[in-house]
Design a protein around this motif. Structure first.
Motif, PDB file in Angstrom:
ATOM      1  N   ALA A  73       0.829  -1.228  -0.026  1.00 11.49           N
ATOM      2  CA  ALA A  73      -0.108  -0.089  -0.116  1.00 11.49           C
ATOM      3  C   ALA A  73       0.713   1.293   0.087  1.00 11.49           C
ATOM      4  N   GLN A  74       1.845   1.504   0.608  1.00 10.07           N
ATOM      5  CA  GLN A  74       2.733   2.311   0.746  1.00 10.07           C
ATOM      6  C   GLN A  74       3.498   2.601  -0.563  1.00 10.07           C
ATOM      7  N   GLN A  75       3.829   1.260  -1.281  1.00  5.64           N
ATOM      8  CA  GLN A  75       4.535   1.493  -2.610  1.00  5.64           C
ATOM      9  C   GLN A  75       3.364   2.205  -3.782  1.00  5.64           C
ATOM     10  N   VAL A  76       2.178   1.971  -3.769  1.00  4.90           N
ATOM     11  CA  VAL A  76       1.220   2.367  -4.707  1.00  4.90           C
ATOM     12  C   VAL A  76       0.257   3.544  -4.014  1.00  4.90           C
ATOM     13  N   CYS A  77       0.708   4.146  -2.844  1.00  4.74           N
ATOM     14  CA  CYS A  77       0.127   5.459  -2.394  1.00  4.74           C
ATOM     15  C   CYS A  77      -1.353   5.047  -2.007  1.00  4.74           C
ATOM     16  N   PHE A  78      -1.554   3.715  -1.708  1.00  7.33           N
ATOM     17  CA  PHE A  78      -3.111   3.302  -1.129  1.00  7.33           C
ATOM     18  C   PHE A  78      -3.427   3.684   0.197  1.00  7.33           C
ATOM     19  N   ASP A  79      -3.591   4.958   0.480  1.00  3.76           N
ATOM     20  CA  ASP A  79      -3.450   5.434   1.846  1.00  3.76           C
ATOM     21  C   ASP A  79      -4.426   4.659   2.702  1.00  3.76           C
ATOM     22  N   HIS A  80      -5.837   4.387   2.209  1.00  9.37           N
ATOM     23  CA  HIS A  80      -6.703   3.871   3.034  1.00  9.37           C
ATOM     24  C   HIS A  80      -6.270   2.257   3.477  1.00  9.37           C
ATOM     25  N   CYS A  81      -5.380   1.666   2.739  1.00 11.84           N
ATOM     26  CA  CYS A  81      -5.004   0.359   3.119  1.00 11.84           C
ATOM     27  C   CYS A  81      -3.651   0.758   4.036  1.00 11.84           C
ATOM     28  N   VAL A  82      -2.859   1.581   3.803  1.00  9.60           N
ATOM     29  CA  VAL A  82      -1.698   1.709   4.659  1.00  9.60           C
ATOM     30  C   VAL A  82      -2.102   2.126   6.092  1.00  9.60           C
ATOM     31  N   ASN A  83      -3.339   3.009   6.132  1.00 12.90           N
ATOM     32  CA  ASN A  83      -3.803   3.163   7.744  1.00 12.90           C
ATOM     33  C   ASN A  83      -4.536   1.897   8.049  1.00 12.90           C
ATOM     34  N   LEU A  84      -5.389   1.231   7.422  1.00  9.98           N
ATOM     35  CA  LEU A  84      -5.956  -0.106   7.804  1.00  9.98           C
ATOM     36  C   LEU A  84      -4.714  -1.083   8.339  1.00  9.98           C
ATOM     37  N   ASN A  85      -3.811  -1.349   7.627  1.00  2.00           N
ATOM     38  CA  ASN A  85      -2.783  -2.412   7.885  1.00  2.00           C
ATOM     39  C   ASN A  85      -1.921  -1.885   9.161  1.00  2.00           C
ATOM     40  N   GLN A  86      -1.769  -0.631   9.169  1.00  2.00           N
ATOM     41  CA  GLN A  86      -1.072   0.175  10.213  1.00  2.00           C
ATOM     42  C   GLN A  86      -1.899  -0.323  11.492  1.00  2.00           C
ATOM     43  N   THR A  87      -3.149  -0.006  11.424  1.00  2.00           N
ATOM     44  CA  THR A  87      -3.884  -0.335  12.700  1.00  2.00           C
ATOM     45  C   THR A  87      -3.912  -1.758  12.943  1.00  2.00           C
ATOM     46  N   TRP A  88      -4.053  -2.734  11.895  1.00  2.00           N
ATOM     47  CA  TRP A  88      -3.964  -4.206  12.379  1.00  2.00           C
ATOM     48  C   TRP A  88      -2.863  -4.414  12.988  1.00  2.00           C
ATOM     49  N   LEU A  89      -1.712  -3.947  12.612  1.00  2.00           N
ATOM     50  CA  LEU A  89      -0.223  -4.186  13.073  1.00  2.00           C
ATOM     51  C   LEU A  89      -0.187  -3.691  14.323  1.00  2.00           C
ATOM     52  N   SER A  90      -0.452  -2.556  14.702  1.00  2.00           N
ATOM     53  CA  SER A  90      -0.591  -2.048  15.926  1.00  2.00           C
ATOM     54  C   SER A  90      -1.384  -2.897  16.988  1.00  2.00           C
TER      55      SER A  90
END
Length: 171
Positions: A73-90
């Motif tokens: 998601a970071q690579q393709v600037c897919f902000d929604h997925c960056v934030n969602l996966n960051q939340t799940w990782l936390s």
């Protein structure tokens, strides 16, 4: 959300509603890309089959898969997925420092040597770099099967295509 006719969780019927309930029963928001895929019944079925495959993967853990999706998601600037996966990782126990290290492409303390090596390979694939035989041998020596390596990389690269569709059809 999208310019195509798709089924929202509130208005979904039939198989789409049943599929959405898999997420809703776990208090997980229905992924927006899955909602987009509800536009095409055939693609919806294929897309959810892939999600299901990864949800029950024998060797790629939930945190590792979330890290892979985060990198993609970071690579393709897919902000929604960056934030969602960051939340799940936390929620999975990664620290703020772990997330910073993951985003920067450094070793992540929360992951094993084998997981960090696989994440490094995924990152190379996302950058469209070739993976040589020595790297594959190293991953094998860390007990990764070739199928695990391909699965991890496919999880990441599939997001690249979805990012294009998501961007094209979003309102």
């Amino acid at each position: 959300m999208f310019v195509l006719d798709y089924q929202t969780p509130e208005k979904a019927t039939g198989t789409v509603a049943e599929t959405y309930n898999v997420f809703l029963q776990k208090n997980i928001p229905v992924p927006a890309p899955l909602q987009l895929m509800s536009t095409s019944p055939g693609l919806f079925e294929v897309f959810f089959a892939q999600i299901s495959y990864f949800m029950r993967h024998e060797t790629l853990s939930f945190p590792l898969l979330a890290a892979i999706r985060f990198l993609a998601a970071q690579q393709v600037c897919f902000d929604h997925c960056v934030n969602l996966n960051q939340t799940w990782l936390s929620k999975a126990g990664l620290s703020a420092e772990d997330l910073i290290d993951l985003a920067a492409g450094r070793q992540v303390e929360a992951f094993s040597e084998a997981e960090n090596a696989l994440l490094a390979t995924v990152a190379k694939v996302l950058r469209k770099e070739r993976i040589n035989e020595d790297e594959i041998q190293r991953l094998r020596a860390l007990d990764w099967k070739d199928s695990d390596i391909l699965d991890a990389c496919a999880q990441a690269t599939n997001m690249m295509g979805m990012s294009s569709l998501f961007g094209a059809f979003s309102k």
